[in-house]
Design a protein around this motif. Structure first.
Motif, PDB file in Angstrom:
ATOM      1  N   PHE A 104      45.375  42.052  31.389  1.00 29.92           N
ATOM      2  CA  PHE A 104      44.542  43.260  31.353  1.00 29.92           C
ATOM      3  C   PHE A 104      43.083  42.928  31.111  1.00 29.92           C
ATOM      4  O   PHE A 104      42.186  43.701  31.462  1.00 29.92           O
ATOM      5  N   LEU A 105      42.832  41.743  30.505  1.00 32.77           N
ATOM      6  CA  LEU A 105      41.469  41.343  30.162  1.00 32.77           C
ATOM      7  C   LEU A 105      40.657  40.943  31.385  1.00 32.77           C
ATOM      8  O   LEU A 105      39.427  40.992  31.360  1.00 32.77           O
ATOM      9  N   VAL A 106      41.331  40.554  32.467  1.00 31.14           N
ATOM     10  CA  VAL A 106      40.636  40.090  33.677  1.00 31.14           C
ATOM     11  C   VAL A 106      41.223  40.769  34.916  1.00 31.14           C
ATOM     12  O   VAL A 106      41.809  40.110  35.773  1.00 31.14           O
ATOM     13  N   PRO A 107      41.060  42.077  35.042  1.00 33.15           N
ATOM     14  CA  PRO A 107      41.579  42.762  36.232  1.00 33.15           C
ATOM     15  C   PRO A 107      40.883  42.255  37.484  1.00 33.15           C
ATOM     16  O   PRO A 107      39.689  41.941  37.454  1.00 33.15           O
ATOM     17  N   PRO A 108      41.591  42.143  38.605  1.00 28.95           N
ATOM     18  CA  PRO A 108      40.957  41.635  39.832  1.00 28.95           C
ATOM     19  C   PRO A 108      39.869  42.592  40.303  1.00 28.95           C
ATOM     20  O   PRO A 108      40.074  43.812  40.320  1.00 28.95           O
ATOM     21  N   PRO A 109      38.700  42.080  40.651  1.00 29.48           N
ATOM     22  CA  PRO A 109      37.618  42.944  41.151  1.00 29.48           C
ATOM     23  C   PRO A 109      38.045  43.684  42.413  1.00 29.48           C
ATOM     24  O   PRO A 109      38.735  43.120  43.270  1.00 29.48           O
ATOM     25  N   THR A 110      37.631  44.918  42.536  1.00 27.34           N
ATOM     26  CA  THR A 110      37.974  45.706  43.722  1.00 27.34           C
ATOM     27  C   THR A 110      36.905  45.622  44.798  1.00 27.34           C
ATOM     28  O   THR A 110      37.121  46.059  45.924  1.00 27.34           O
ATOM     29  N   THR A 111      35.738  45.072  44.454  1.00 29.32           N
ATOM     30  CA  THR A 111      34.647  44.885  45.413  1.00 29.32           C
ATOM     31  C   THR A 111      34.167  43.436  45.335  1.00 29.32           C
ATOM     32  O   THR A 111      34.437  42.745  44.341  1.00 29.32           O
ATOM     33  N   PRO A 112      33.434  42.946  46.329  1.00 29.62           N
ATOM     34  CA  PRO A 112      33.014  41.536  46.319  1.00 29.62           C
ATOM     35  C   PRO A 112      32.104  41.159  45.158  1.00 29.62           C
ATOM     36  O   PRO A 112      32.183  40.047  44.654  1.00 29.62           O
ATOM     37  N   GLN A 113      31.233  42.084  44.732  1.00 27.11           N
ATOM     38  CA  GLN A 113      30.268  41.758  43.680  1.00 27.11           C
ATOM     39  C   GLN A 113      30.155  42.924  42.695  1.00 27.11           C
ATOM     40  O   GLN A 113      29.127  43.596  42.618  1.00 27.11           O
ATOM     41  N   PRO A 114      31.187  43.180  41.909  1.00 28.29           N
ATOM     42  CA  PRO A 114      31.103  44.288  40.949  1.00 28.29           C
ATOM     43  C   PRO A 114      30.130  43.955  39.823  1.00 28.29           C
ATOM     44  O   PRO A 114      29.953  42.784  39.469  1.00 28.29           O
ATOM     45  N   SER A 115      29.508  44.974  39.278  1.00 26.81           N
ATOM     46  CA  SER A 115      28.683  44.772  38.091  1.00 26.81           C
ATOM     47  C   SER A 115      29.592  44.689  36.872  1.00 26.81           C
ATOM     48  O   SER A 115      30.763  45.097  36.912  1.00 26.81           O
ATOM     49  N   LEU A 116      29.072  44.169  35.777  1.00 26.72           N
ATOM     50  CA  LEU A 116      29.863  44.119  34.551  1.00 26.72           C
ATOM     51  C   LEU A 116      30.229  45.537  34.113  1.00 26.72           C
ATOM     52  O   LEU A 116      31.344  45.761  33.632  1.00 26.72           O
TER      53      LEU A 116
END
Length: 323
Positions: free
Chosen positions: A74-86
């Motif tokens: 849960f601490l590192v969910p896969p990003p849903t976009t190529p370059q998500p912001s924090l």
């Protein structure tokens, strides 16, 4: 470990850069997961800065153990976009369903897991606040450099894929990976056997703080399996980057501001820059304000000190000066 790819898996395979993952991986480095001292220059700057900031980072640090067989999913969910912001990734973290939280912490004998499961809303909020505070001190001043290296690796691999397909894409991804007849083979400490991606594809995330390891997530409940690997050139990430000439930039920005950008190969304070350049702190501050207003410099507070760093645009300008 062998990962079997179908045509649908290749169609769904993608790249992303994850600020949240870099937070977690960098905490591992601060806790000693840095064989060979690859990130020594970074840790020597960050440890005293974190100490000076006097932040409560226990909600984050208590969830990351070194050595460890894994990291709570849960601490590192896969990003849903190529370059998500924090900020986007922290929104996802705060919204972790309670069932997901319990599933990914069941095997984690770590402090705070019990508190997380007992009061998810409160504890996830505290965790997100700790991540954001850590980011501002430890990673935000260096993010332009980190992101540039990761994005450069993605561009390189996209070119490899265009030239020779999956075989060429994976050929030099890592010494721990090899591609053969639709199967990606991984040398892994704890995983073995053969897995099927089930049409989900593979998320490839370059990460500067994982070297020399790779991290893989292949759980059936994950929306997309992920492989995190060191980008090309990570060994030179923290080396000083002197700018041989500022002539071209000086013609546009003025000599002093061009020199300031050259000095900001690594984040620095107004006092540091004034000392290096033989200027008064007031004069340096005025130039930094102008550069910040132009989007060429960003400021990051660490305790009582403000560190300035080149933005992505400035990195591109300085890199162009070198050519």
């Amino acid at each position: 470990m062998e990962i079997a790819f179908s045509a649908e898996d290749m169609a769904r395979t993608r790249f992303a850069v994850s600020p949240l993952w870099e937070v977690v991986a960098s905490v591992r480095v601060l806790k000693g997961a840095d064989p060979g001292g690859l990130h020594r220059r970074w840790t020597e700057r960050v440890r005293p800065a974190l100490a000076a900031a006097k932040l409560d980072l226990a909600p984050l640090f208590d969830l990351i153990a070194v050595p460890t067989r894994g990291i709570p999913g849960f601490l590192v969910p896969p990003p849903t976009t190529p370059q998500p912001s924090l900020e986007v990734e922290l929104t996802t973290l705060r919204a972790t369903p309670e069932a997901e939280l319990r599933r990914t912490t069941t095997k984690a004998a770590l402090p705070r897991v019990e508190a997380l499961c007992a009061d998810p809303d409160r504890e996830l909020g505290r965790l997100a606040e700790a991540v954001a505070a850590y980011w501002e001190v430890a990673l935000a001043p260096h993010w332009a450099r980190i992101r540039a290296l990761c994005e450069g690796d993605i561009l390189y691999r996209a070119t490899r894929f265009a030239d020779g397909g999956a075989r060429r894409l994976f050929a030099d991804l890592s010494p721990q990976t090899a591609w053969d007849s639709g199967t990606l083979r991984l040398e892994h400490r704890f995983l073995s056997g053969r897995r099927d991606l089930a049409g989900r594809g593979l998320l490839l995330c370059p990460s500067v703080f994982v070297w020399p390891r790779i991290f893989v997530t292949l759980e059936d409940h994950e929306p997309q399996p992920a492989l995190r690997y060191p980008p090309r050139g990570v060994g030179t990430l923290w080396e000083p980057r002197p700018c041989r000439s500022t002539r071209v930039l000086a013609a546009v920005l003025g000599r002093t501001r061009a020199l300031l950008l050259a000095e900001l190969a690594e984040p620095a304070s107004t006092t540091d820059l004034a000392h290096r350049m033989g200027l008064s702190p007031g004069a340096v501050s005025q130039h930094l304000t102008a550069l910040r207003d132009a989007g060429l410099v960003s400021a990051h507070r660490t305790g009582r000190v403000v560190l300035y760093a080149r933005t992505r645009v400035a990195e591109a300008l300085v890199e162009g000066e070198r050519r």
